[in-house]
Scaffold this active site. Structure first.
Site, PDB file in Angstrom:
ATOM      1  N   HIS A  92       0.836  -1.225   0.000  1.00  0.00           N
ATOM      2  CA  HIS A  92       0.000   0.000   0.000  1.00  0.00           C
ATOM      3  C   HIS A  92       0.865   1.268   0.000  1.00  0.00           C
ATOM      4  O   HIS A  92       0.464   2.300   0.523  1.00  0.00           O
ATOM      5  CB  HIS A  92      -0.948   0.047   1.202  1.00  0.00           C
ATOM      6  N   SER A 116      14.967  21.650 -15.607  1.00  0.00           N
ATOM      7  CA  SER A 116      13.748  22.437 -15.821  1.00  0.00           C
ATOM      8  C   SER A 116      14.152  23.755 -16.441  1.00  0.00           C
ATOM      9  O   SER A 116      15.257  24.261 -16.200  1.00  0.00           O
ATOM     10  CB  SER A 116      13.066  22.657 -14.474  1.00  0.00           C
ATOM     11  N   LYS A 157      16.467  21.080 -10.613  1.00  0.00           N
ATOM     12  CA  LYS A 157      15.713  19.873 -10.974  1.00  0.00           C
ATOM     13  C   LYS A 157      16.547  18.756 -11.598  1.00  0.00           C
ATOM     14  O   LYS A 157      17.477  19.004 -12.365  1.00  0.00           O
ATOM     15  CB  LYS A 157      14.593  20.250 -11.949  1.00  0.00           C
ATOM     16  N   GLU A 215       9.173   8.435 -16.752  1.00  0.00           N
ATOM     17  CA  GLU A 215       7.806   8.937 -16.949  1.00  0.00           C
ATOM     18  C   GLU A 215       7.323   8.668 -18.371  1.00  0.00           C
ATOM     19  O   GLU A 215       6.161   8.297 -18.594  1.00  0.00           O
ATOM     20  CB  GLU A 215       7.754  10.435 -16.643  1.00  0.00           C
TER      21      GLU A 215
END
Ligand code: ARG
Length: 488
Positions: free
Chosen positions: A146, A267, A273, A280
């Protein structure tokens, strides 16, 4: 946008061009078989083979341009041969076959190579995962259920878990290969032919494992495409889970993994970043591959028994999926091989959030002969009280005190069981996370990968030797030898 003409709309040359080499090879094998069966003459064969060789050379040199008005690759190649050799010779090439079996010959031969390339990428991804597993068989980290701390595991257990999963994907795709590599040539339009063709001979020349006998079934079925796409869709689903783990594990909050600088992006505004874009995009591309599968299943649904032009449309989604899935596996393999594991952070997290609560309950069962259900309730109470006083398992005296309150006397030494690494290593049941089990499983998984590598090498060798045989017969015929005297 300019309006499309009918030939623009029906065109399949754009996707077919990927199969040009296969189309020429299929043509050579068919022509050789026709001559061996005396359906065409040796002279016909020599002319046809010479022009097929020239077609390939010209295509590679950019001199043979595909014309979409000719509809597809098959008609383009035939047109080239007929123009070159003349209709008296070239016009005989399409005897005892149809484009309906020809398109399958090309698609199957192209697909089997792409499947083998993909399998190679999948195998090397698994090898990277197993390398990491070996290196980190004793590196403790939290295991999650979970997405909450559950029990300590090793980083090697996490990595080998993915290898174990992907090996099933390899097996599935390897089994689908057997159903791809069957010979459709000779099925003709739908009903076979009255010419005395030899389908075993073309199977041998094209490296197929068997003849796909039923002419009506083979020409109108594309379930092998749906099957390969299903295997790829399931694999992408599994890959997206690894990708998602990397997204999570590389966050500041988790911080257990750091990706190599070549695998993160910055970024345009936030200078700090290090975004895990590759992972992704893999998650995102999973949707594309599911779409390709649904595309093909929908084309195939309710199709009449016998070729319909709808079937032309399955090639695009299949070939695009090969590109996406193979590159996704390659990307993940590279990411795994270059990432670093922050062992300290992983160990720090593994000890937190009462991840050893089950160990404590098991300890009470083992040492205090408590029924597990009672031990569970006892530890649950201890954890509840520690949370209330904002303490954790690291406060061993408090743990001992709280147990005592419930009538359980334990020595402080026994509390070694609250050490995450000890807990991890104690799980030495078959398939568990202990160092020994992880090493044992990694060795077994590695042996399985070697078997798959061997199978892959054997399959490639068979294709290469069939190509070699066809080419050598072709050369000999062009040089003037008689096909009837050659050993096939
Ligand atoms: N371009 C077609 C395809 O890709 C080839 C078969 C066409 N057959 C026909 N009878 N029109 O499926």
């Amino acid at each position: 946008m300019a309006k499309k003409t009918v030939s623009d709309y029906l065109d399949s040359t754009e996707i077919d061009r990927l199969m040009l080499e296969e189309d020429i090879w299929g043509n050579k094998a068919h022509a050789i078989m026709l001559a061996r069966q005396k359906i065409i003459s040796s002279d016909d064969l020599r002319q046809i083979l010479s022009w097929l060789e020239k077609a390939l050379e010209d295509y590679r040199a950019g001199k043979f341009k595909l014309d979409k008005d000719a509809e597809d690759i098959h008609m383009n190649v035939e047109k080239y041969i007929t123009c070159g050799a003349g209709i008296e010779y070239g016009g005989k090439l399409h005897t005892a076959r149809s484009r309906n079996d020809q398109v399958l010959v090309d698609t199957k031969m192209y697909s089997r190579e792409r499947v083998l390339d993909l399998l190679e990428s999948m195998i090397s991804l698994c090898q990277e995962l197993l390398k990491t597993a070996g290196k980190h068989a004793a590196t403790v980290m939290p295991g999650y259920t979970h997405t909450q701390h559950a029990q300590p595991i090793s980083f090697g257990f996490w990595g080998s878990g993915y290898a174990s999963m992907f090996i099933r994907d390899i097996e599935r795709l390897g089994e689908a290969y057997a159903r791809i590599n069957t010979n459709p040539l000779g099925a003709c339009a739908l009903s076979g032919t009255s010419f005395p063709i030899d389908r075993e001979m073309t199977s041998q020349l094209l490296g197929f494992d068997a003849v796909h006998e039923h002419a009506l079934d083979v020409t109108s079925s594309r379930d092998f495409v749906a099957e390969v796409l299903s295997c790829m869709a399931i694999f992408m689903s599994n890959l997206s889970r690894l990708a998602n783990d990397l997204v999570l594990l590389t966050t500041h909050e988790f911080g257990m993994v750091s990706l190599h600088k070549s695998h993160v992006t910055g970024s345009s505004i936030m200078p700090q970043k290090r975004n895990p874009d590759i992972a992704e995009v893999i998650r995102g591309k999973t949707g594309e591959v599911y779409g390709n599968l649904i595309h093909v299943l929908t084309i195939s649904k309710g199709i009449p028994h016998g070729y319909s032009r709808d079937l032309q449309e399955v090639k695009g989604p299949l070939f695009r999926a090969f590109d996406t899935v193979e590159s996704s596996a390659d990307m993940l393999g590279q990411m795994i091989s270059k990432m670093t594991v922050n062992e300290e952070r992983a160990a720090e997290l593994a000890g937190g959030d009462f991840a050893c609560a089950t160990e404590l309950a098991d300890f009470l069962v083992r040492e205090k002969k408590m029924p597990f259900r009672k031990a569970h309730a006892t530890v649950k109470k201890v954890v509840g009280e520690l949370i209330e006083s904002k303490k954790g398992f690291e406060c061993i005296e408090d743990v001992a005190g709280l147990l005592k309150k419930q009538g359980v006397n334990v020595s402080i030494y026994d509390m070694g069981i609250l050490d995450a690494k000890n807990a991890m290593d104690a799980h030495n049941s078959v398939g568990g996370t202990s160092k020994d089990e992880v090493c044992r499983m990694a060795a077994l998984l590695s042996a399985k990968l070697s078997d798959h590598e061997q199978l892959l090498v054997g399959r490639r060798r068979k294709i290469d030797s069939a190509r070699g045989l066809t080419d050598s017969l072709c050369r000999a015929v062009i040089e003037g030898e008689s096909i009837n005297e050659m050993a096939i």
